[in-house]
Design a protein around this motif. Structure first.
Motif, short mmCIF file in Angstrom:
data_model
loop_
_atom_site.label_atom_id
_atom_site.label_comp_id
_atom_site.label_asym_id
_atom_site.label_seq_id
_atom_site.Cartn_x
_atom_site.Cartn_y
_atom_site.Cartn_z
N LEU A 94 -36.36 -59.28 -87.82
CA LEU A 94 -36.56 -59.85 -86.96
C LEU A 94 -36.70 -61.39 -86.90
O LEU A 94 -35.80 -61.92 -85.71
N PRO A 95 -36.94 -62.06 -87.64
CA PRO A 95 -36.58 -63.27 -86.79
C PRO A 95 -35.34 -64.14 -86.93
O PRO A 95 -34.69 -65.14 -86.49
N THR A 96 -34.57 -63.71 -88.07
CA THR A 96 -33.31 -63.98 -87.50
C THR A 96 -33.10 -63.57 -87.09
O THR A 96 -31.71 -63.84 -86.31
N LEU A 97 -32.73 -62.47 -85.98
CA LEU A 97 -31.93 -61.63 -85.08
C LEU A 97 -32.74 -62.56 -84.29
O LEU A 97 -31.58 -62.95 -82.73
N LEU A 98 -33.54 -63.09 -83.57
CA LEU A 98 -34.19 -64.08 -82.94
C LEU A 98 -33.91 -65.07 -82.56
O LEU A 98 -32.68 -65.66 -81.85
N PHE A 99 -32.91 -66.32 -84.24
CA PHE A 99 -32.90 -66.86 -83.76
C PHE A 99 -31.29 -66.70 -83.92
O PHE A 99 -30.39 -67.66 -82.86
N PHE A 100 -29.85 -65.90 -84.37
CA PHE A 100 -28.90 -65.31 -84.12
C PHE A 100 -28.82 -65.02 -82.84
O PHE A 100 -27.81 -65.75 -82.04
N ILE A 101 -29.47 -64.49 -81.89
CA ILE A 101 -29.67 -64.12 -80.54
C ILE A 101 -29.63 -65.36 -79.64
O ILE A 101 -29.03 -65.90 -78.47
N GLY A 102 -30.90 -66.40 -80.16
CA GLY A 102 -30.97 -67.92 -79.03
C GLY A 102 -29.84 -68.32 -79.25
O GLY A 102 -29.59 -69.64 -78.50
N TYR A 103 -29.19 -68.93 -80.87
CA TYR A 103 -28.79 -69.96 -81.17
C TYR A 103 -27.57 -69.82 -81.44
O TYR A 103 -26.29 -70.74 -80.99
N GLN A 104 -26.79 -68.56 -81.37
CA GLN A 104 -25.88 -68.21 -81.08
C GLN A 104 -25.05 -67.27 -79.76
O GLN A 104 -23.93 -67.84 -79.42
N ILE A 105 -25.55 -66.57 -79.60
CA ILE A 105 -24.82 -65.34 -78.57
C ILE A 105 -25.18 -65.61 -77.59
O ILE A 105 -24.30 -65.86 -76.66
N TYR A 106 -26.40 -65.91 -77.07
CA TYR A 106 -26.97 -66.88 -76.02
C TYR A 106 -26.15 -68.41 -74.85
O TYR A 106 -25.63 -67.94 -74.00
N PRO A 107 -25.63 -68.97 -76.45
CA PRO A 107 -25.31 -69.70 -75.65
C PRO A 107 -23.80 -69.40 -75.69
O PRO A 107 -22.63 -70.24 -74.21
#
Length: 328
Positions: free
Chosen positions: A45-58
């Motif tokens: 979950l922490p990695t997924l949240l980081f990936f979504i916030g740092y990669q997918i959202y931008p």
């Protein structure tokens, strides 16, 4: 009769209890399996949240901005303009010229990231003394651990027109040039792209060599020996036995380095600047120029430039993956 009836009732109750226990056991097993299935996701979950916030959202944000007239310095809210930014970028000759400049640099850079590290890896792999091989590996990795700022300062000094050691060697030692016609490596000249490509190849030489050394270590030693016993020479062993098994390593390096080469920006800003007529004014500089240098900072148009370049890179990467995929 009563005893039999009581026995039948007791058996019925026992069957009911057994069924209840079985149902409970099934429910417990099912909940346990669900917990076991969710456990890895809790750790992820922490990695997924980081990936979504740092990669997918931008990425999603940039895609949305590319369809608007968003300007950072404007007080007006962004308006939806559809494909207007894309049409403007496609019709701008500078868009295609800047993409071609980036592709030209990539064609200069990519062969050096494959051929030289591969040759060095083969030579180091043949060193039989472990300590000497370790020394070679450490020496090769020295450029990879140098911070980028120091690398840029070092090579900018080496390429200096007047006091750089490269021109000093060409003028004073070899006598090929004079102080009046010595090569102008930087400043947006035709030599700037090859100069940056040489710097990048040197910078990643050890890093890329380690990739190939890892691939060579994974090849069973009996395969080359069997080929030699069958009469194959060293070139045939390398071409037909070793090289096909290094195809996955080559694919990874080509795809990764193609992406980084096409998206270079810091080196162009340091060695070339913002002159549109220079070879270093690629699509990344064009995008940065529109977003943060010119006028009202047209982030919408700059985002469209970035998306066009990214889509072009994706198609080329798919083509490269098909070429370098393993056929072993």
């Amino acid at each position: 009769m009563d005893n039999r009836g009581g026995g039948a009732g007791g058996a019925t109750r026992m069957v009911g209890v057994s069924m209840a226990q079985a149902t409970a056991a099934v429910g417990y097993g099912r909940s346990t399996s669900i917990r076991q299935g969710l456990a890895p996701w809790v750790f992820l979950l922490p990695t997924l949240l980081f990936f979504i916030g740092y990669q997918i959202y931008p990425i999603i944000r940039v895609i949305w901005i590319s369809f608007t007239d968003f300007e950072f310095l404007s007080n007006e809210p962004a308006n939806w303009v559809g494909f207007a930014n894309y049409i403007e970028a496609i019709n701008d000759p500078l868009m295609w010229k800047s993409l071609w400049r980036a592709a030209l640099f990539t064609m200069m850079f990519l062969p050096g990231t494959i051929i030289l590290p591969l040759l060095l890896a083969v030579l180091i792999d043949r060193v039989t003394q472990p300590r000497i091989a370790t020394v070679y590996r450490v020496i090769l990795l020295i450029p990879a651990v140098i911070p980028s700022t120091l690398v840029f300062v070092l090579w900018k000094w080496m390429y200096n027109y007047q006091v750089g050691p490269i021109n000093h060697f060409l003028v004073e030692v070899l006598g090929i040039f004079t102080v009046y016609d010595a090569p102008q490596w930087l400043g947006g000249t035709p030599l700037t792209l090859p100069a940056i490509a040489i710097m990048e190849v040197w910078w990643g030489l050890g890093y890329h060599t380690i990739f190939f050394l890892a691939g060579l270590a994974a090849i069973p030693k009996d395969l080359p020996e069997a080929a030699r016993i069958d009469g194959a020479n060293e070139w045939q062993v390398f071409w037909h036995v070793v090289l096909p098994r290094l195809a996955p390593i080559m694919m990874i390096l080509v795809v990764l380095r193609f992406g980084t080469a096409m998206a270079v920006i810091d080196e162009y800003l340091i060695f070339g600047g913002f002159n549109r007529d220079t070879p270093t004014y690629t699509w990344t500089i064009f995008m940065y120029d529109q977003a943060f240098k010119l006028g009202l900072w047209r982030q919408g148009f700059a985002a469209a430039i970035g998306m066009i370049g990214s889509v072009a890179m994706v198609f080329v990467m798919i083509f490269l993956l098909r070429i370098f995929r393993s056929r072993d």
